[in-house]
Write an enzyme that holds these catalytic residues in place. Structure first.
Site, PDB file in Angstrom:
ATOM      1  N   TYR A 154      52.314  31.287  26.382  1.00 44.08           N
ATOM      2  CA  TYR A 154      53.173  31.257  27.443  1.00 44.08           C
ATOM      3  C   TYR A 154      52.635  31.251  28.896  1.00 44.08           C
ATOM      4  CZ  TYR A 154      57.428  32.259  30.487  1.00 44.08           C
ATOM      5  OH  TYR A 154      58.493  32.615  31.284  1.00 44.08           O
ATOM      6  N   THR A 160      68.471  37.514  31.706  1.00 41.72           N
ATOM      7  CA  THR A 160      69.011  36.018  31.245  1.00 41.72           C
ATOM      8  C   THR A 160      68.829  36.277  29.720  1.00 41.72           C
ATOM      9  OG1 THR A 160      66.879  35.051  31.134  1.00 41.72           O
ATOM     10  CG2 THR A 160      67.915  34.678  33.269  1.00 41.72           C
TER      11      THR A 160
END
Ligand SMILES: NC(=O)c1ccc[n+]([C@@H]2O[C@H](COP(=O)([O-])OP(=O)(O)OC[C@H]3O[C@@H](n4cnc5c(N)ncnc54)[C@H](O)[C@@H]3O)[C@@H](O)[C@H]2O)c1
Length: 260
Positions: free
Chosen positions: A159, A194
Site C-alpha cells: 500500500y 470511512t
C-alpha cells in the site's frame, strides 16, 4: 456553493467514504457527476444521497472494475457522450489497503493493489485526456495517503509503495499536462472515518484494536479521525478556479499526522 456550475466531475471510487462525500459536495457546487465504483449497491446509495440533497443533479453512475482497462475506457466514453464531450474534473479516489507480513504477500496481492491504487489513476487520465483538453479549466485530483510518505503500521509495504507512486505520478502528470492548462494535484488523507478504516480495525482482535486506534489517532494533532467531507472539500477547492495557480501540489489533509 455553485462554484462549479455545469462542470463535469468524474469520481472513481464513489460508493462510500470520501468518494460519496465528494459526490454530494460537487453536486452542491452545481457540477454534473459521472460516478463509478466496483460496488454497485454502494454506488446506488451514493446516487440516492446526491439526489436527496440536490434533486435536479445530473448523475451518470456505472459499475466499473478499475482493474479492467477496457471498462475504464468505456466509462470515459459514456461520460463524454452524456456530458457534451467534456470532463472538467477527474477525482481519482478509489483505493484498497493491504496489510500482511512480507513473507505472505503474493504477486497477485501486489498486482491488485497496484492496479487499483496506481495503474487505474494513470489510465483514467490517459483515456480522459481528449475530454480534459476540451475543458476550459481542467483539473485532476489524486488521492494518495499519508502512507505514501510514511510507514505508519507494520506490514503495509505494498500500500505504501502504491501511494508513494501516486505522489510521483502526480508530479510527472502535472508537468506533462501543464501546457494543456490541466492542473494535477494530490491529497494525502490522514486517518479518516470511512468503510476502509472501519474494516482495517474490525479485522483486529479487540485488545489489539484499542491500542492500534490510539496509535493511529494519537498522531493526529486533533486526536480524532477526520470526516470524509473534510477531505472531499479540499478536492472541491482544487477543482475550482480559486486554485488556478495550484498544480503538482501534494497536500496533507491529516491534522498534522505526517508532521509530527
Ligand atoms: N480512510 C482513510 O483513513 C484513508 C487514509 C489515507 C488515504 N485514503 C485513501 O482515500 C481513498 C478513499 O478511501 P476511503 O477511505 O473513502 O475508503 P472506501 O473503501 O470507502 O473507498 C474506496 C473505494 O474504492 C472502491 N474500489 C476498490 N476497488 C475497486 C475497483 N477494483 N474498482 C473500482 N472501485 C474500487 C471501493 O469499492 C470503495 O468504494 C482511497 O484511495 C484510500 O486509499 C484513505
Amino acid at each position: 456553493m455553485n462554484r462549479l456550475p455545469g462542470r463535469t466531475v468524474l469520481i472513481a471510487g464513489a460508493a462510500g467514504g470520501q468518494g460519496r462525500a465528494g459526490a454530494v459536495l460537487f453536486a452542491r457546487e452545481g457540477a454534473r457527476l459521472a460516478l463509478t465504483d466496483v460496488d454497485e449497491a454502494g454506488l446506488g446509495e451514493t446516487v440516492d444521497e446526491v439526489l436527496a440533497e440536490v434533486p435536479d443533479a445530473q448523475v451518470l453512475a456505472r459499475r466499473v472494475d478499475l482493474r479492467n482497462l477496457p471498462e475504464i475506457a468505456a466509462f470515459v466514453a459514456e461520460t463524454e457522450a452524456r456530458f457534451d464531450g467534456v470532463i472538467d474534473v477527474l477525482y481519482n479516489n478509489a483505493g484498497v489497503n493491504h496489510l500482511d507480513a512480507i513473507e505472505n504477500v503474493t504477486p497477485d496481492d501486489w498486482d491488485r493493489v497496484y492496479d487499483i491504487n496506481l495503474k487505474s489513476a494513470f489510465f483514467l487520465v490517459k483515456y480522459a485526456l481528449p475530454a480534459l483538453r476540451r475543458s476550459r479549466a481542467a483539473s485532476v485530483v489524486n488521492v494518495s495517503s499519508g502512507a505514501g510518505l510514511l510507514a505508519p503500521v507494520d506490514g503495509n509495504g505494498v500500500y505504501c509503495a502504491s501511494k508513494g507512486g501516486l505522489i510521483s505520478l502526480t508530479r510527472a502528470q502535472a508537468r506533462d499536462l501543464a501546457p494543456d492548462g490541466i492542473r494535477v494535484n494530490c491529497l494525502l488523507p490522514g486517518p479518516i472515518e470511512t468503510p476502509m478504516v472501519r474494516g482495517f480495525f474490525a479485522a483486529m482482535p479487540e485488545e489489539e484494536r484499542v491500542a492500534a486506534e490510539q496509535h493511529v489517532v494519537g498522531r493526529s494533532l486533533f486526536t480524532r479521525f477526520g470526516r470524509p467531507e473534510e477531505v472531499a472539500s479540499m478536492a472541491v477547492y482544487l477543482a475550482t478556479d480559486e486554485a488556478s495557480y495550484v498544480t503538482s501540489a501534494i497536500i496533507p489533509v491529516d491534522a498534522g499526522w505526517t508532521a509530527v
